[in-house]
Design a protein around this motif. Structure first.
Motif, PDB file in Angstrom:
ATOM      1  N   VAL A  30      20.571  34.399  17.758  1.00  0.00           N
ATOM      2  CA  VAL A  30      20.163  35.977  18.283  1.00  0.00           C
ATOM      3  C   VAL A  30      19.711  36.357  17.053  1.00  0.00           C
ATOM      4  O   VAL A  30      20.143  36.549  16.108  1.00  0.00           O
ATOM      5  N   THR A  32      17.761  40.206  15.836  1.00  0.00           N
ATOM      6  CA  THR A  32      17.657  41.632  16.127  1.00  0.00           C
ATOM      7  C   THR A  32      17.798  42.404  14.997  1.00  0.00           C
ATOM      8  O   THR A  32      17.671  41.927  13.959  1.00  0.00           O
ATOM      9  N   THR A  36      18.759  48.054  17.068  1.00  0.00           N
ATOM     10  CA  THR A  36      18.762  47.289  18.226  1.00  0.00           C
ATOM     11  C   THR A  36      20.125  46.803  18.652  1.00  0.00           C
ATOM     12  O   THR A  36      20.897  46.836  19.671  1.00  0.00           O
ATOM     13  N   TYR A  37      20.822  46.011  17.418  1.00  0.00           N
ATOM     14  CA  TYR A  37      22.084  45.640  17.413  1.00  0.00           C
ATOM     15  C   TYR A  37      23.013  46.861  17.881  1.00  0.00           C
ATOM     16  O   TYR A  37      24.013  46.477  18.593  1.00  0.00           O
ATOM     17  N   CYS A  40      21.393  48.466  21.777  1.00  0.00           N
ATOM     18  CA  CYS A  40      21.103  47.450  22.920  1.00  0.00           C
ATOM     19  C   CYS A  40      22.138  46.261  22.938  1.00  0.00           C
ATOM     20  O   CYS A  40      22.164  45.647  23.969  1.00  0.00           O
ATOM     21  N   TYR A  41      22.384  45.743  21.774  1.00  0.00           N
ATOM     22  CA  TYR A  41      23.224  44.331  21.952  1.00  0.00           C
ATOM     23  C   TYR A  41      24.326  44.520  22.549  1.00  0.00           C
ATOM     24  O   TYR A  41      24.759  43.306  23.171  1.00  0.00           O
ATOM     25  N   GLU A  45      27.296  41.851  25.692  1.00  0.00           N
ATOM     26  CA  GLU A  45      28.633  41.350  25.427  1.00  0.00           C
ATOM     27  C   GLU A  45      29.170  41.087  26.769  1.00  0.00           C
ATOM     28  O   GLU A  45      28.765  41.548  27.766  1.00  0.00           O
ATOM     29  N   VAL A  55      24.425  35.923  15.115  1.00  0.00           N
ATOM     30  CA  VAL A  55      23.586  37.160  15.144  1.00  0.00           C
ATOM     31  C   VAL A  55      22.742  37.425  13.710  1.00  0.00           C
ATOM     32  O   VAL A  55      23.511  37.571  12.914  1.00  0.00           O
ATOM     33  N   ILE A  57      20.686  39.602  11.836  1.00  0.00           N
ATOM     34  CA  ILE A  57      20.196  41.306  11.745  1.00  0.00           C
ATOM     35  C   ILE A  57      19.380  41.494  10.467  1.00  0.00           C
ATOM     36  O   ILE A  57      19.853  41.060   9.640  1.00  0.00           O
ATOM     37  N   VAL A  91      15.986  39.800  20.518  1.00  0.00           N
ATOM     38  CA  VAL A  91      16.349  40.936  21.147  1.00  0.00           C
ATOM     39  C   VAL A  91      15.601  42.192  20.183  1.00  0.00           C
ATOM     40  O   VAL A  91      16.287  42.542  19.382  1.00  0.00           O
ATOM     41  N   THR A 118      12.951  45.298  24.033  1.00  0.00           N
ATOM     42  CA  THR A 118      13.554  46.707  24.126  1.00  0.00           C
ATOM     43  C   THR A 118      12.488  47.981  24.158  1.00  0.00           C
ATOM     44  O   THR A 118      13.045  48.958  24.263  1.00  0.00           O
TER      45      THR A 118
END
Length: 122
Positions: A30, A32, A36-37, A40-41, A45, A55, A57, A91, A118
């Motif tokens: 992922v 992001t 956003t993490y 929105c992340y 979950e 992830v 970031i 994302v 997003t």
């Protein structure tokens, strides 16, 4: 050429989980940004296939959309064992979807991506 599809759904988690269950990727990743993490992340979950997914970031804001960041993404993908048969899930907004697609295209002769936008611009 790979099939491209736009999916509009009310239950992102269920739709993503159903899609990933029908695919045969060796590893998932992922990408992001920091904002956003945080905001929105968490909506992802509980997606079973993302339980141990690395992830990546990056800092938010377009000033961080750079080749240096792309190199960092490549380094992280390599370090985490990405192969040509991996999937990068982007994302975020336009910066993330642009940078994720750009990074994925030449990596190991190209890995597939999914964009979860997003923003309207993404």
């Amino acid at each position: 050429m790979t099939e491209q599809k736009v999916v509009i759904c009310k239950d992102l988690k269920a739709e993503l989980e159903m899609f990933l269950a029908t695919q045969n990727y060796d590893k998932l990743f992922v990408l992001t940004d920091t904002n956003t993490y945080t905001m929105c992340y968490p909506l992802l979950e509980g997606v079973t296939q993302l339980a141990n997914t690395p992830v990546i970031i990056v800092e938010a804001v377009d000033t961080h959309k750079s080749l240096e960041q792309v190199v960092n993404i490549w380094s992280r993908l390599s370090k985490e064992g990405a192969t040509r048969h991996s999937l990068l899930i982007n994302v975020g907004g336009g910066m993330i979807t642009d940078m994720g697609g750009f990074a994925a295209a030449p990596f190991k002769r190209g890995i597939q991506t999914i964009n979860i936008p997003t923003t309207l611009m993404a």
